[in-house]
Design an enzyme around this catalytic site. Structure first.
Site, PDB file in Angstrom:
ATOM      1  N   LEU A 193       1.206  -1.128  -0.014  1.00 33.41           N
ATOM      2  CA  LEU A 193       0.030  -0.402   0.081  1.00 33.41           C
ATOM      3  C   LEU A 193       0.525   1.244   0.400  1.00 33.41           C
ATOM      4  O   LEU A 193       2.011   1.709   0.213  1.00 33.41           O
ATOM      5  CB  LEU A 193      -1.078  -0.251   1.368  1.00 33.41           C
ATOM      6  CG  LEU A 193      -1.764  -1.442   1.104  1.00 33.41           C
ATOM      7  CD1 LEU A 193      -2.324  -0.816   3.154  1.00 33.41           C
ATOM      8  CD2 LEU A 193      -2.645  -1.050  -0.125  1.00 33.41           C
ATOM      9  N   PRO A 242      -7.092   3.695   4.840  1.00 35.88           N
ATOM     10  CA  PRO A 242      -6.053   4.261   5.865  1.00 35.88           C
ATOM     11  C   PRO A 242      -5.024   3.786   6.199  1.00 35.88           C
ATOM     12  O   PRO A 242      -4.659   4.458   7.337  1.00 35.88           O
ATOM     13  CB  PRO A 242      -7.565   4.939   7.174  1.00 35.88           C
ATOM     14  CG  PRO A 242      -7.976   3.597   6.797  1.00 35.88           C
ATOM     15  CD  PRO A 242      -8.407   3.216   5.495  1.00 35.88           C
ATOM     16  N   CYS A 243      -4.928   2.707   6.384  1.00 33.08           N
ATOM     17  CA  CYS A 243      -3.907   1.831   6.858  1.00 33.08           C
ATOM     18  C   CYS A 243      -2.599   2.471   7.061  1.00 33.08           C
ATOM     19  O   CYS A 243      -1.858   2.710   7.849  1.00 33.08           O
ATOM     20  CB  CYS A 243      -3.394   0.310   6.435  1.00 33.08           C
ATOM     21  SG  CYS A 243      -2.683   0.443   4.645  1.00 33.08           S
ATOM     22  N   GLU A 244      -2.360   3.799   6.106  1.00 35.70           N
ATOM     23  CA  GLU A 244      -0.920   4.298   6.452  1.00 35.70           C
ATOM     24  C   GLU A 244      -0.661   5.838   6.610  1.00 35.70           C
ATOM     25  O   GLU A 244       0.573   6.452   6.206  1.00 35.70           O
ATOM     26  CB  GLU A 244      -0.028   4.103   4.816  1.00 35.70           C
ATOM     27  CG  GLU A 244       0.192   2.841   4.043  1.00 35.70           C
ATOM     28  CD  GLU A 244       1.600   2.516   5.773  1.00 35.70           C
ATOM     29  OE1 GLU A 244       2.610   3.238   6.126  1.00 35.70           O
ATOM     30  OE2 GLU A 244       1.377   1.003   5.607  1.00 35.70           O
TER      31      GLU A 244
END
Length: 197
Positions: A129, A152-154
């Protein structure tokens, strides 16, 4: 960022956009304990690129559908929502696109008509990602309807990198800073005038 800070951040952003004449207007929605922002824009798409952007009734002034070259020009309505993610504790950009008949765009249509060519590789074909995340579809956390979203993981690490040695971004600038990086992937761009206020 907890939910209360998110609510403060979107209220600051909402007030900034309301006082900026060149910025597309957002609507602040409050439903029970949830607050989020929403906006709708219309885009005249030509050969997979945005050629014009309008808001509201101005759509009729852009193109006469009877004379438009159907193969080359498509009118797209984009709906963007900024919603809090309790799991990631960051804002998330949810969005849907609709054609002129009101039919929801598929993921392939989004990549063809909405996602810029510069971002397609990192969003669609990457095994890891990117800072902009990847595009997925899930139930909107407030509305319960299917929406696409930028994963939104990063987001937290991206915002820490942006803040650098300052530690954190001022809550009054958080959403516009975040959206200036995340938004372009879904044609949710901001007026440069918003940053000059």
């Amino acid at each position: 960022m907890d939910r209360n800070l998110f609510h403060q951040a979107i209220e600051h952003f909402y007030n900034d956009t309301q006082s900026c004449p060149s910025e597309v207007k957002w609507t602040l929605v409050s439903q029970s304990r949830y607050k989020y922002l929403t906006r709708c824009t219309f885009h005249r798409m030509e050969n997979s690129n945005v050629s014009d952007q309008t808001q509201g009734d101005e759509l009729l002034q852009v193109s006469d559908p009877a004379t438009a070259n159907v193969e080359r020009v498509h009118m797209i309505k984009l709906e963007h929502h900024i919603v809090y993610s309790p799991g990631y504790q960051v804002p998330v950009l949810y969005f849907n696109g609709y054609d002129a008949e009101g039919t929801a765009l598929s993921l392939d249509d989004l990549y063809r008509w909405v996602v810029s060519k510069e971002m397609q590789d990192s969003l669609k074909h990457s095994n890891t990602l990117s800072a902009q995340g990847s595009i997925s579809q899930e139930e909107h956390p407030v509305l319960g309807l299917p929406f696409y979203y930028i994963h939104p993981c990063e987001t937290q690490s991206m915002m820490r990198s942006i803040a650098g040695s300052h530690g954190e971004i001022n809550i009054s600038n958080y959403i516009k800073t975040w959206l200036s990086f995340i938004g372009p992937a879904a044609q949710c761009t901001l007026s440069h005038q918003l940053f000059l206020q």
